[in-house]
Design a protein around this motif. Sequence first.
Motif, PDB file in Angstrom:
ATOM      1  N   TYR A 391       0.830  -1.209   0.000  1.00 14.98           N
ATOM      2  CA  TYR A 391       0.000   0.000   0.000  1.00 14.98           C
ATOM      3  C   TYR A 391       0.863   1.256   0.000  1.00 14.98           C
ATOM      4  N   TYR A 392       1.830   1.321   0.918  1.00 14.65           N
ATOM      5  CA  TYR A 392       2.609   2.557   1.030  1.00 14.65           C
ATOM      6  C   TYR A 392       3.600   2.729  -0.124  1.00 14.65           C
ATOM      7  N   ALA A 393       4.048   1.631  -0.721  1.00 17.50           N
ATOM      8  CA  ALA A 393       4.895   1.758  -1.913  1.00 17.50           C
ATOM      9  C   ALA A 393       4.104   2.365  -3.062  1.00 17.50           C
ATOM     10  N   ALA A 394       2.878   1.890  -3.270  1.00 19.51           N
ATOM     11  CA  ALA A 394       2.052   2.396  -4.378  1.00 19.51           C
ATOM     12  C   ALA A 394       1.619   3.835  -4.138  1.00 19.51           C
ATOM     13  N   THR A 395       1.095   4.122  -2.948  1.00 20.20           N
ATOM     14  CA  THR A 395       0.551   5.460  -2.704  1.00 20.20           C
ATOM     15  C   THR A 395       1.645   6.515  -2.582  1.00 20.20           C
ATOM     16  N   SER A 396       2.771   6.164  -1.963  1.00 21.29           N
ATOM     17  CA  SER A 396       3.863   7.144  -1.821  1.00 21.29           C
ATOM     18  C   SER A 396       4.434   7.505  -3.179  1.00 21.29           C
ATOM     19  N   SER A 397       4.664   6.495  -4.028  1.00 23.41           N
ATOM     20  CA  SER A 397       5.211   6.789  -5.354  1.00 23.41           C
ATOM     21  C   SER A 397       4.229   7.644  -6.154  1.00 23.41           C
ATOM     22  N   TYR A 398       2.939   7.358  -6.034  1.00 22.92           N
ATOM     23  CA  TYR A 398       1.925   8.117  -6.765  1.00 22.92           C
ATOM     24  C   TYR A 398       1.894   9.566  -6.287  1.00 22.92           C
ATOM     25  N   ARG A 399       1.993   9.778  -4.976  1.00 26.36           N
ATOM     26  CA  ARG A 399       1.939  11.140  -4.430  1.00 26.36           C
ATOM     27  C   ARG A 399       3.159  11.954  -4.824  1.00 26.36           C
ATOM     28  N   PHE A 400       4.293  11.282  -5.059  1.00 28.97           N
ATOM     29  CA  PHE A 400       5.502  11.998  -5.456  1.00 28.97           C
ATOM     30  C   PHE A 400       5.649  12.103  -6.969  1.00 28.97           C
TER      31      PHE A 400
END
Length: 432
Positions: A391-400
Amino acid sequence: MERTPRRDVATAFMAAVRAALRVLQRNARLPLVREILGHWLQERSTVRQGVAALTIGITITLAAGVVLGAMDRLLEELPGLLVLAPAAIGMRGAIFGALGARLGTGMLTGELDGRVDRGSFLGQNVAAATLLSAVTAVLLAAVAKGIAWLLGLEVIAFTDLVVVSVVGAALSSLAVLGVVIALIRSAQRQRWDMDAIGTPIISATADISTLPALVVGTWAIGGEVVSAVVGWTCVALALAAAVAGLANRRETTRRIVRESLPILGYTALMGVLAGTVLEAQKERLISSAALLVAVPPFIASSGAIGGILSARLSSQLHLGLVVPRALPDRPAWMEGSLTLLFAALGYLSVGVLTHLASVALGYASPGLAGLIGIMATAGVLAMVLIFFVGYYAATSSYRFGLDPDNVGIPLVTSTMDFVGIGCLTAGILVFG
């Protein structure tokens, strides 16, 4: 058309889910369970395809485990090979799993238009995967040699590691690339969910092709002078591939290489650390070969389950169905429930099939109950980590502003290479 046993099992499972949902609805109990079962029914196509892909993947990687179990003498003769093996397997899965995810997203967004020339979406993606394979083959050898030196582990010469790694990467990459292309073409024709089937099958192909390819790579080790010349030539070619990727004139290829290299550096580190844990447990694993057989299917299942989660989250982030928040929202938790389902089915299958294969081959084993206990313990730990890392790999990369397809799957699969070995070791210590 005649029904296959696998389809019958999936149909029976979904019928059981419908029956359970009807009972819960009549009694108005357990609303969360009702919602989860309802989500599984809504995503029944994904469940069927995911279970089928995991079944194929586990079966194939079990064969890889048998190969690893048969490599016990070679592992003793070439110190450091066990350090390199998980990293090489993980790198193939990371590079080509991400390729499959990008192509799957391209199907949804319309970028994958059927053209195959070098400037097409498919052509640029394949070029990036090829360049990344060349660069990371040498990177793996360097990281393996460096970590072994820091930890005081005995390994073969650096140039020998480079030769083994490059030959192994070249042979296995050709095999995995062929499977990815065939899979995406079939997915387009049959309207399959690439997010559900891509990573399990690609990871399994990486597992079964990389180990034999590494064995062939050991045959390429020549005399000291020959290995030095070939090894340093491979280093120079890898540096040229890195420059060609980072400065590529085609935007998609350049972006993939630039975004992927830092993540693949992390992948190399995690894979090598996983290999050092295995190297430290080598005597225990060799003395109970069933545990050695269990390593590839368990690690591949962990990466495949995490890959399904990452690929689905990536597609849903692109489509606006999941919002990248600090805490997962309801749709993300529902995706986590699919992870729970796949994990329960996958790890139980690994335990049972490993036992059956070990009995058939006469390998020493802790027994069916012991293997299921090991997989249950390791699987519970791995399942929790898979969800939060995915979850955090996908959402963090998307937010950046990064493409989650370039970041999510490599990050999850590489993390699970190392953490999964730790989870499996914990299970072995408890039940082994």
